[in-house]
Design a protein around this motif. Structure first.
Motif, PDB file in Angstrom:
ATOM      1  N   GLU A 148       0.907  -1.153  -0.004  1.00 55.76           N
ATOM      2  CA  GLU A 148       0.032  -0.286  -0.071  1.00 55.76           C
ATOM      3  C   GLU A 148       0.693   1.391   0.138  1.00 55.76           C
ATOM      4  O   GLU A 148       0.633   2.328  -0.679  1.00 55.76           O
ATOM      5  N   MET A 149       2.068   1.308   0.573  1.00 56.78           N
ATOM      6  CA  MET A 149       2.858   2.331   0.893  1.00 56.78           C
ATOM      7  C   MET A 149       3.691   2.467  -0.507  1.00 56.78           C
ATOM      8  O   MET A 149       4.040   3.522  -0.774  1.00 56.78           O
ATOM      9  N   PHE A 150       4.271   1.201  -1.100  1.00 52.83           N
ATOM     10  CA  PHE A 150       4.945   1.290  -2.401  1.00 52.83           C
ATOM     11  C   PHE A 150       4.352   0.173  -3.232  1.00 52.83           C
ATOM     12  O   PHE A 150       4.902  -0.872  -3.010  1.00 52.83           O
ATOM     13  N   PRO A 151       3.595   0.941  -4.042  1.00 47.37           N
ATOM     14  CA  PRO A 151       2.598   0.136  -4.901  1.00 47.37           C
ATOM     15  C   PRO A 151       3.718  -1.106  -5.853  1.00 47.37           C
ATOM     16  O   PRO A 151       3.076  -1.863  -6.460  1.00 47.37           O
ATOM     17  N   MET A 152       4.894  -0.306  -6.086  1.00 46.78           N
ATOM     18  CA  MET A 152       5.627  -0.978  -7.064  1.00 46.78           C
ATOM     19  C   MET A 152       6.589  -1.752  -6.539  1.00 46.78           C
ATOM     20  O   MET A 152       7.655  -2.321  -7.307  1.00 46.78           O
ATOM     21  N   ILE A 153       6.448  -2.040  -5.248  1.00 45.34           N
ATOM     22  CA  ILE A 153       7.674  -2.869  -4.665  1.00 45.34           C
ATOM     23  C   ILE A 153       7.905  -4.294  -5.242  1.00 45.34           C
ATOM     24  O   ILE A 153       8.837  -4.694  -5.080  1.00 45.34           O
ATOM     25  N   GLU A 161      19.339  -2.960  -3.522  1.00 44.86           N
ATOM     26  CA  GLU A 161      20.264  -3.150  -2.792  1.00 44.86           C
ATOM     27  C   GLU A 161      20.383  -2.161  -1.642  1.00 44.86           C
ATOM     28  O   GLU A 161      20.791  -2.378  -0.553  1.00 44.86           O
ATOM     29  N   SER A 162      19.989  -0.976  -1.677  1.00 43.63           N
ATOM     30  CA  SER A 162      19.825  -0.046  -0.715  1.00 43.63           C
ATOM     31  C   SER A 162      18.633   0.566  -0.642  1.00 43.63           C
ATOM     32  O   SER A 162      17.967   1.178  -1.588  1.00 43.63           O
ATOM     33  N   MET A 163      17.910   0.539   0.495  1.00 45.13           N
ATOM     34  CA  MET A 163      16.478   0.645   0.591  1.00 45.13           C
ATOM     35  C   MET A 163      16.257   2.105   0.450  1.00 45.13           C
ATOM     36  O   MET A 163      15.468   2.921   0.297  1.00 45.13           O
ATOM     37  N   PHE A 164      17.538   2.963   1.264  1.00 48.73           N
ATOM     38  CA  PHE A 164      17.419   4.630   1.621  1.00 48.73           C
ATOM     39  C   PHE A 164      17.683   5.192   0.050  1.00 48.73           C
ATOM     40  O   PHE A 164      16.996   5.958  -0.303  1.00 48.73           O
ATOM     41  N   SER A 165      18.471   4.588  -0.812  1.00 49.62           N
ATOM     42  CA  SER A 165      18.649   4.907  -1.981  1.00 49.62           C
ATOM     43  C   SER A 165      17.144   4.844  -3.002  1.00 49.62           C
ATOM     44  O   SER A 165      16.893   5.882  -3.387  1.00 49.62           O
ATOM     45  N   TYR A 166      16.258   3.701  -2.556  1.00 50.98           N
ATOM     46  CA  TYR A 166      15.132   3.435  -3.192  1.00 50.98           C
ATOM     47  C   TYR A 166      14.158   4.782  -2.812  1.00 50.98           C
ATOM     48  O   TYR A 166      13.545   5.097  -3.372  1.00 50.98           O
ATOM     49  N   TYR A 167      14.249   4.899  -1.265  1.00 50.13           N
ATOM     50  CA  TYR A 167      13.243   6.011  -0.913  1.00 50.13           C
ATOM     51  C   TYR A 167      13.676   7.337  -1.442  1.00 50.13           C
ATOM     52  O   TYR A 167      12.955   8.154  -1.672  1.00 50.13           O
ATOM     53  N   HIS A 168      15.101   7.622  -1.461  1.00 51.33           N
ATOM     54  CA  HIS A 168      15.518   8.962  -2.196  1.00 51.33           C
ATOM     55  C   HIS A 168      15.086   9.007  -3.554  1.00 51.33           C
ATOM     56  O   HIS A 168      14.589  10.298  -3.889  1.00 51.33           O
ATOM     57  N   GLY A 171      11.378  10.434  -3.351  1.00 51.13           N
ATOM     58  CA  GLY A 171      11.329  11.774  -2.799  1.00 51.13           C
ATOM     59  C   GLY A 171      11.496  11.913  -1.194  1.00 51.13           C
ATOM     60  O   GLY A 171      11.179  12.716  -0.646  1.00 51.13           O
ATOM     61  N   TYR A 172      11.853  10.748  -0.582  1.00 53.86           N
ATOM     62  CA  TYR A 172      11.724  10.581   0.793  1.00 53.86           C
ATOM     63  C   TYR A 172      13.269  11.000   1.072  1.00 53.86           C
ATOM     64  O   TYR A 172      14.134  10.084   0.791  1.00 53.86           O
ATOM     65  N   THR A 173      13.739  11.885   1.853  1.00 55.24           N
ATOM     66  CA  THR A 173      15.237  12.188   1.897  1.00 55.24           C
ATOM     67  C   THR A 173      15.503  12.409   3.550  1.00 55.24           C
ATOM     68  O   THR A 173      16.925  12.248   3.541  1.00 55.24           O
ATOM     69  N   GLU A 174      14.942  12.367   4.493  1.00 57.24           N
ATOM     70  CA  GLU A 174      15.325  12.293   5.840  1.00 57.24           C
ATOM     71  C   GLU A 174      14.734  11.532   6.583  1.00 57.24           C
ATOM     72  O   GLU A 174      13.358  11.275   6.501  1.00 57.24           O
ATOM     73  N   PHE A 175      15.255  10.476   7.521  1.00 60.40           N
ATOM     74  CA  PHE A 175      14.770   9.316   8.144  1.00 60.40           C
ATOM     75  C   PHE A 175      15.032   9.334   9.598  1.00 60.40           C
ATOM     76  O   PHE A 175      15.916  10.091  10.116  1.00 60.40           O
ATOM     77  N   THR A 176      14.126   8.908  10.379  1.00 65.50           N
ATOM     78  CA  THR A 176      14.314   8.467  11.843  1.00 65.50           C
ATOM     79  C   THR A 176      13.760   7.261  12.169  1.00 65.50           C
ATOM     80  O   THR A 176      13.096   6.688  11.356  1.00 65.50           O
ATOM     81  N   GLU A 220       9.265   1.365   6.797  1.00 66.23           N
ATOM     82  CA  GLU A 220       9.496   0.109   6.813  1.00 66.23           C
ATOM     83  C   GLU A 220       9.823  -0.460   8.095  1.00 66.23           C
ATOM     84  O   GLU A 220       9.915   0.190   8.960  1.00 66.23           O
ATOM     85  N   TYR A 221       9.873  -1.766   8.255  1.00 64.02           N
ATOM     86  CA  TYR A 221      10.312  -2.431   9.455  1.00 64.02           C
ATOM     87  C   TYR A 221      11.559  -3.139   8.922  1.00 64.02           C
ATOM     88  O   TYR A 221      11.416  -3.748   8.107  1.00 64.02           O
ATOM     89  N   THR A 222      12.617  -3.076   9.786  1.00 64.42           N
ATOM     90  CA  THR A 222      13.967  -3.636   9.589  1.00 64.42           C
ATOM     91  C   THR A 222      14.455  -4.728  10.472  1.00 64.42           C
ATOM     92  O   THR A 222      14.450  -4.352  11.545  1.00 64.42           O
ATOM     93  N   LYS A 223      15.139  -5.515   9.913  1.00 68.36           N
ATOM     94  CA  LYS A 223      15.755  -6.665  10.772  1.00 68.36           C
ATOM     95  C   LYS A 223      17.030  -6.846  10.066  1.00 68.36           C
ATOM     96  O   LYS A 223      17.368  -7.477   9.074  1.00 68.36           O
ATOM     97  N   ILE A 224      18.098  -6.438  10.971  1.00 73.12           N
ATOM     98  CA  ILE A 224      19.616  -6.802  10.412  1.00 73.12           C
ATOM     99  C   ILE A 224      20.383  -7.719  11.362  1.00 73.12           C
ATOM    100  O   ILE A 224      20.167  -7.585  12.588  1.00 73.12           O
TER     101      ILE A 224
END
Length: 238
Positions: A148-153, A161-168, A171-176, A220-224
């Motif tokens: 629902e958040m990312f229809p093309m996922i 390879e990098s979720m942050f690059s995908y978000y950038h 249009g998403y640029t700052e995360f917490t 997202e929810y991340t498990k590293i």
């Protein structure tokens, strides 16, 4: 009783290793010598050696005995902060490579769906990536995101390879994040295969959410999953 003596052999050899009383490449005492020293059968010594080998401290040479392994250089990892793992490793000058290993829809999981604020009948996908430093697998990153958040996922996920690059790119640029949890576990068979480790290597598991600062939306929810023997951890708060 033999178990206690086996543990004693392991403890005393470990003490010599961590206190640097043994140099890398040093040949360890023979099974016979240690069996006589501790008044135990050779099998007890052999079992102690096997455990130390499984933990990655020693190695054996056919017909020559057991030897202390060269210490691998541990990677400093800052567990806090807002930079991605990729950015942290590249900023430290490490040769980081990433391999995307899957993008697949998961069955309903109450915890994950709740964190993502996903509807029970909605679709959630997990994207798995193995991280390599100098060609050696050192971490497994699993990101859970809602369709629902990312229809093309479903289409895009296999190439990420990098979720942050995908978000950038979106249009998403700052995360917490609102909450991060640490735990330790021994690897499953799949994790042993992916991270090239044995069952006795502890894994450090970091679970967290990722929130877009501007919209406050949960991305997202991340498990590293980190190989604990490959890192030293900086928990200083920025």
């Amino acid at each position: 009783m033999s178990e206690n003596k086996e543990a004693r052999i392991i403890d005393e050899l470990m003490h010599q290793i961590v206190s640097n009383r043994l140099e890398p490449g040093t040949r360890l005492p023979s099974e016979n010598k240690l069996a006589n020293k501790y008044s135990v059968p050779r099998m007890t010594v052999r079992s102690a050696f096997a455990k130390l080998e499984q933990r990655g401290y020693i190695y054996s040479k056919q017909g020559k005995g057991r030897f202390l392994k060269e210490k691998s250089r541990q990677i400093e990892l800052h567990l806090t902060g807002k930079n991605s793992f990729t950015e942290k490793m590249k900023n430290l000058g490490h040769d980081l490579k990433t391999r995307n290993i899957y993008c697949e829809q998961i069955d309903y999981d109450a915890k994950i769906y709740h964190i993502l604020q996903a509807e029970k009948d909605g679709n959630v996908h997990k994207i798995g990536r193995v991280r390599y430093i100098n060609g050696e697998p050192i971490a497994l990153h699993i990101s859970f995101v809602s369709e629902e958040m990312f229809p093309m996922i479903k289409k895009d996920g296999h190439a990420i390879e990098s979720m942050f690059s995908y978000y950038h790119k979106l249009g998403y640029t700052e995360f917490t994040s609102s909450k991060s949890m640490l735990s330790v576990a021994h690897p499953t068979l799949d994790e042993q295969s992916l991270l090239a480790c044995n069952s006795l290597v502890p894994l450090l598991i970091v679970e967290t959410d990722c929130i877009d600062v501007t919209s406050k939306r949960i991305l997202e929810y991340t498990k590293i999953i980190y190989r604990s023997d490959k890192f030293k951890y900086d928990i200083t708060i920025d």
